[in-house]
Motif scaffolding. Structure first.
Motif, PDB file in Angstrom:
ATOM      1  N   PRO A   1       0.831  -1.198   0.000  1.00 41.97           N
ATOM      2  CA  PRO A   1       0.000   0.000   0.000  1.00 41.97           C
ATOM      3  C   PRO A   1       0.871   1.257   0.000  1.00 41.97           C
ATOM      4  CG  PRO A   1      -0.651  -1.493   1.763  1.00 41.97           C
ATOM      5  CD  PRO A   1       0.613  -2.027   1.168  1.00 41.97           C
ATOM      6  N   VAL A   2       0.397   2.272  -0.669  1.00 37.35           N
ATOM      7  CA  VAL A   2       1.091   3.558  -0.671  1.00 37.35           C
ATOM      8  C   VAL A   2       0.812   4.279   0.636  1.00 37.35           C
ATOM      9  CG1 VAL A   2       1.189   5.819  -1.789  1.00 37.35           C
ATOM     10  CG2 VAL A   2       1.029   3.750  -3.178  1.00 37.35           C
ATOM     11  N   LEU A   3      -0.415   4.169   1.093  1.00 36.83           N
ATOM     12  CA  LEU A   3      -0.817   4.840   2.322  1.00 36.83           C
ATOM     13  C   LEU A   3      -0.671   3.890   3.507  1.00 36.83           C
ATOM     14  CD1 LEU A   3      -4.004   6.521   0.859  1.00 36.83           C
ATOM     15  CD2 LEU A   3      -1.814   7.601   1.315  1.00 36.83           C
ATOM     16  N   VAL A   4      -0.191   4.424   4.602  1.00 38.44           N
ATOM     17  CA  VAL A   4       0.019   3.617   5.808  1.00 38.44           C
ATOM     18  C   VAL A   4      -0.842   4.157   6.940  1.00 38.44           C
ATOM     19  CG1 VAL A   4       2.354   2.892   5.140  1.00 38.44           C
ATOM     20  CG2 VAL A   4       2.046   4.985   6.451  1.00 38.44           C
TER      21      VAL A   4
ATOM     22  N   ALA B   1      -5.002  12.426  -3.023  1.00 37.65           N
ATOM     23  CA  ALA B   1      -5.319  13.174  -4.238  1.00 37.65           C
ATOM     24  C   ALA B   1      -4.201  14.178  -4.476  1.00 37.65           C
ATOM     25  CB  ALA B   1      -6.655  13.884  -4.079  1.00 37.65           C
ATOM     26  N   GLU B   2      -3.480  14.006  -5.577  1.00 36.53           N
ATOM     27  CA  GLU B   2      -2.350  14.880  -5.896  1.00 36.53           C
ATOM     28  C   GLU B   2      -2.822  16.014  -6.796  1.00 36.53           C
ATOM     29  OE1 GLU B   2       1.665  14.404  -8.435  1.00 36.53           O
ATOM     30  OE2 GLU B   2       1.348  12.876  -6.885  1.00 36.53           O
ATOM     31  N   LEU B   3      -2.491  17.233  -6.411  1.00 35.67           N
ATOM     32  CA  LEU B   3      -2.890  18.424  -7.155  1.00 35.67           C
ATOM     33  C   LEU B   3      -1.805  18.815  -8.159  1.00 35.67           C
ATOM     34  CD1 LEU B   3      -4.296  20.343  -4.076  1.00 35.67           C
ATOM     35  CD2 LEU B   3      -5.604  19.187  -5.855  1.00 35.67           C
TER      36      LEU B   3
ATOM     37  N   LEU C   1      -5.064  14.194   1.694  1.00 32.93           N
ATOM     38  CA  LEU C   1      -5.376  12.846   2.173  1.00 32.93           C
ATOM     39  C   LEU C   1      -6.813  12.827   2.682  1.00 32.93           C
ATOM     40  CD1 LEU C   1      -2.088  12.210   4.165  1.00 32.93           C
ATOM     41  CD2 LEU C   1      -2.771  11.079   2.052  1.00 32.93           C
ATOM     42  N   PHE C   2      -7.526  11.737   2.362  1.00 33.49           N
ATOM     43  CA  PHE C   2      -8.921  11.619   2.764  1.00 33.49           C
ATOM     44  C   PHE C   2      -9.222  10.236   3.319  1.00 33.49           C
ATOM     45  CE2 PHE C   2      -9.049  14.870  -0.534  1.00 33.49           C
ATOM     46  CZ  PHE C   2      -9.814  15.852   0.071  1.00 33.49           C
ATOM     47  N   CYS C   3     -10.096  10.199   4.317  1.00 33.03           N
ATOM     48  CA  CYS C   3     -10.700   8.941   4.745  1.00 33.03           C
ATOM     49  C   CYS C   3     -11.774   8.604   3.710  1.00 33.03           C
ATOM     50  CB  CYS C   3     -11.327   9.099   6.128  1.00 33.03           C
ATOM     51  SG  CYS C   3     -12.710  10.268   6.206  1.00 33.03           S
ATOM     52  N   GLY C   4     -12.358   7.442   3.782  1.00 29.56           N
ATOM     53  CA  GLY C   4     -13.384   7.050   2.833  1.00 29.56           C
ATOM     54  C   GLY C   4     -14.580   7.982   2.847  1.00 29.56           C
ATOM     55  N   HIS C   5     -15.018   8.373   4.011  1.00 36.89           N
ATOM     56  CA  HIS C   5     -16.189   9.244   4.146  1.00 36.89           C
ATOM     57  C   HIS C   5     -15.958  10.589   3.453  1.00 36.89           C
ATOM     58  CE1 HIS C   5     -19.394  11.629   5.961  1.00 36.89           C
ATOM     59  NE2 HIS C   5     -18.456  12.487   6.316  1.00 36.89           N
ATOM     60  N   HIS C   6     -14.844  11.223   3.742  1.00 33.64           N
ATOM     61  CA  HIS C   6     -14.604  12.549   3.174  1.00 33.64           C
ATOM     62  C   HIS C   6     -14.244  12.488   1.692  1.00 33.64           C
ATOM     63  CE1 HIS C   6     -14.538  14.003   7.403  1.00 33.64           C
ATOM     64  NE2 HIS C   6     -15.308  14.884   6.795  1.00 33.64           N
ATOM     65  N   TRP C   7     -13.626  11.409   1.227  1.00 27.34           N
ATOM     66  CA  TRP C   7     -13.397  11.271  -0.206  1.00 27.34           C
ATOM     67  C   TRP C   7     -14.737  11.155  -0.934  1.00 27.34           C
ATOM     68  CZ3 TRP C   7     -10.528  12.617  -3.910  1.00 27.34           C
ATOM     69  CH2 TRP C   7     -10.605  12.013  -5.155  1.00 27.34           C
ATOM     70  N   ASN C   8     -15.632  10.340  -0.391  1.00 27.27           N
ATOM     71  CA  ASN C   8     -16.960  10.205  -1.008  1.00 27.27           C
ATOM     72  C   ASN C   8     -17.681  11.552  -1.046  1.00 27.27           C
ATOM     73  OD1 ASN C   8     -16.695   7.473  -1.541  1.00 27.27           O
ATOM     74  ND2 ASN C   8     -17.577   6.878   0.418  1.00 27.27           N
ATOM     75  N   ALA C   9     -17.520  12.345  -0.015  1.00 24.86           N
ATOM     76  CA  ALA C   9     -18.200  13.635   0.055  1.00 24.86           C
ATOM     77  C   ALA C   9     -17.621  14.656  -0.928  1.00 24.86           C
ATOM     78  CB  ALA C   9     -18.127  14.184   1.479  1.00 24.86           C
ATOM     79  N   HIS C  10     -16.321  14.569  -1.246  1.00 21.21           N
ATOM     80  CA  HIS C  10     -15.654  15.599  -2.045  1.00 21.21           C
ATOM     81  C   HIS C  10     -15.132  15.114  -3.393  1.00 21.21           C
ATOM     82  CE1 HIS C  10     -15.887  18.348   1.343  1.00 21.21           C
ATOM     83  NE2 HIS C  10     -15.408  17.384   2.109  1.00 21.21           N
TER      84      HIS C  10
ATOM     85  N   PRO D   1     -11.961  16.583 -11.228  1.00 24.22           N
ATOM     86  CA  PRO D   1     -11.485  17.383 -12.361  1.00 24.22           C
ATOM     87  C   PRO D   1     -10.228  18.209 -12.054  1.00 24.22           C
ATOM     88  CG  PRO D   1     -13.827  17.785 -11.937  1.00 24.22           C
ATOM     89  CD  PRO D   1     -13.300  16.962 -10.804  1.00 24.22           C
ATOM     90  N   LYS D   2      -9.894  18.366 -10.777  1.00 24.01           N
ATOM     91  CA  LYS D   2      -8.792  19.236 -10.378  1.00 24.01           C
ATOM     92  C   LYS D   2      -7.502  18.486 -10.053  1.00 24.01           C
ATOM     93  CE  LYS D   2     -12.126  22.426  -8.531  1.00 24.01           C
ATOM     94  NZ  LYS D   2     -12.827  22.872  -7.381  1.00 24.01           N
ATOM     95  N   VAL D   3      -7.566  17.183  -9.859  1.00 26.09           N
ATOM     96  CA  VAL D   3      -6.387  16.427  -9.441  1.00 26.09           C
ATOM     97  C   VAL D   3      -5.693  15.789 -10.644  1.00 26.09           C
ATOM     98  CG1 VAL D   3      -7.299  15.991  -7.136  1.00 26.09           C
ATOM     99  CG2 VAL D   3      -7.664  14.309  -8.934  1.00 26.09           C
ATOM    100  N   VAL D   4      -4.374  15.573 -10.490  1.00 26.45           N
ATOM    101  CA  VAL D   4      -3.617  14.934 -11.563  1.00 26.45           C
ATOM    102  C   VAL D   4      -3.421  13.446 -11.302  1.00 26.45           C
ATOM    103  CG1 VAL D   4      -2.436  17.034 -12.275  1.00 26.45           C
ATOM    104  CG2 VAL D   4      -1.408  15.605 -10.519  1.00 26.45           C
ATOM    105  N   LYS D   5      -3.577  13.043 -10.045  1.00 28.99           N
ATOM    106  CA  LYS D   5      -3.387  11.636  -9.694  1.00 28.99           C
ATOM    107  C   LYS D   5      -4.180  11.325  -8.439  1.00 28.99           C
ATOM    108  CE  LYS D   5       0.254   8.368  -8.378  1.00 28.99           C
ATOM    109  NZ  LYS D   5       1.682   8.241  -8.080  1.00 28.99           N
ATOM    110  N   VAL D   6      -4.795  10.147  -8.422  1.00 28.40           N
ATOM    111  CA  VAL D   6      -5.515   9.686  -7.243  1.00 28.40           C
ATOM    112  C   VAL D   6      -5.001   8.298  -6.888  1.00 28.40           C
ATOM    113  CG1 VAL D   6      -7.750   9.010  -6.300  1.00 28.40           C
ATOM    114  CG2 VAL D   6      -7.590  11.008  -7.779  1.00 28.40           C
ATOM    115  N   VAL D   7      -4.589   8.130  -5.642  1.00 32.52           N
ATOM    116  CA  VAL D   7      -4.241   6.812  -5.122  1.00 32.52           C
ATOM    117  C   VAL D   7      -5.421   6.398  -4.250  1.00 32.52           C
ATOM    118  CG1 VAL D   7      -2.648   5.484  -3.691  1.00 32.52           C
ATOM    119  CG2 VAL D   7      -1.773   7.311  -5.163  1.00 32.52           C
ATOM    120  N   ASP D   8      -6.185   5.439  -4.731  1.00 27.02           N
ATOM    121  CA  ASP D   8      -7.407   5.013  -4.064  1.00 27.02           C
ATOM    122  C   ASP D   8      -7.197   3.624  -3.480  1.00 27.02           C
ATOM    123  OD1 ASP D   8      -9.913   4.033  -3.364  1.00 27.02           O
ATOM    124  OD2 ASP D   8     -10.915   4.875  -5.102  1.00 27.02           O
TER     125      ASP D   8
END
Length: 71
Positions: free
Chosen positions: A12-15, A31-33, A40-49, A55-62
């Motif tokens: 995993p990338v995230l620890v 989410a890399e800008l 960095l987001f938890c599942g809840h806040h990623w779902n919310a945002h 459209p604004k990020v260049v890379k997402v590690v999900d």
């Protein structure tokens, strides 16, 4: 010769020390800008945002799939 039965495990990338920028829970999404910074987001806040951020990020590690993994 193909070895299609072999799976490569990817670490995993995230620890567990990576924390959500909104609430401090364990982060499962990075989410890399375009300017090189990352959020960095938890599942809840990623779902919310996610809809606003995609459209604004260049890379997402999900790594949300890890929420249901058994140790």
């Amino acid at each position: 010769m193909s070895d299609s039965g072999t799976q490569t495990l990817v670490a995993p990338v995230l620890v567990s020390t990576d924390r959500c920028d909104r609430c401090g829970a364990q982060a499962y999404v990075l989410a890399e800008l375009p300017n090189g910074s990352a959020l960095l987001f938890c599942g809840h806040h990623w779902n919310a945002h996610e809809q606003a951020l995609r459209p604004k990020v260049v890379k997402v590690v999900d790594e949300l799939h890890r929420l249901n993994e058994k140790p």
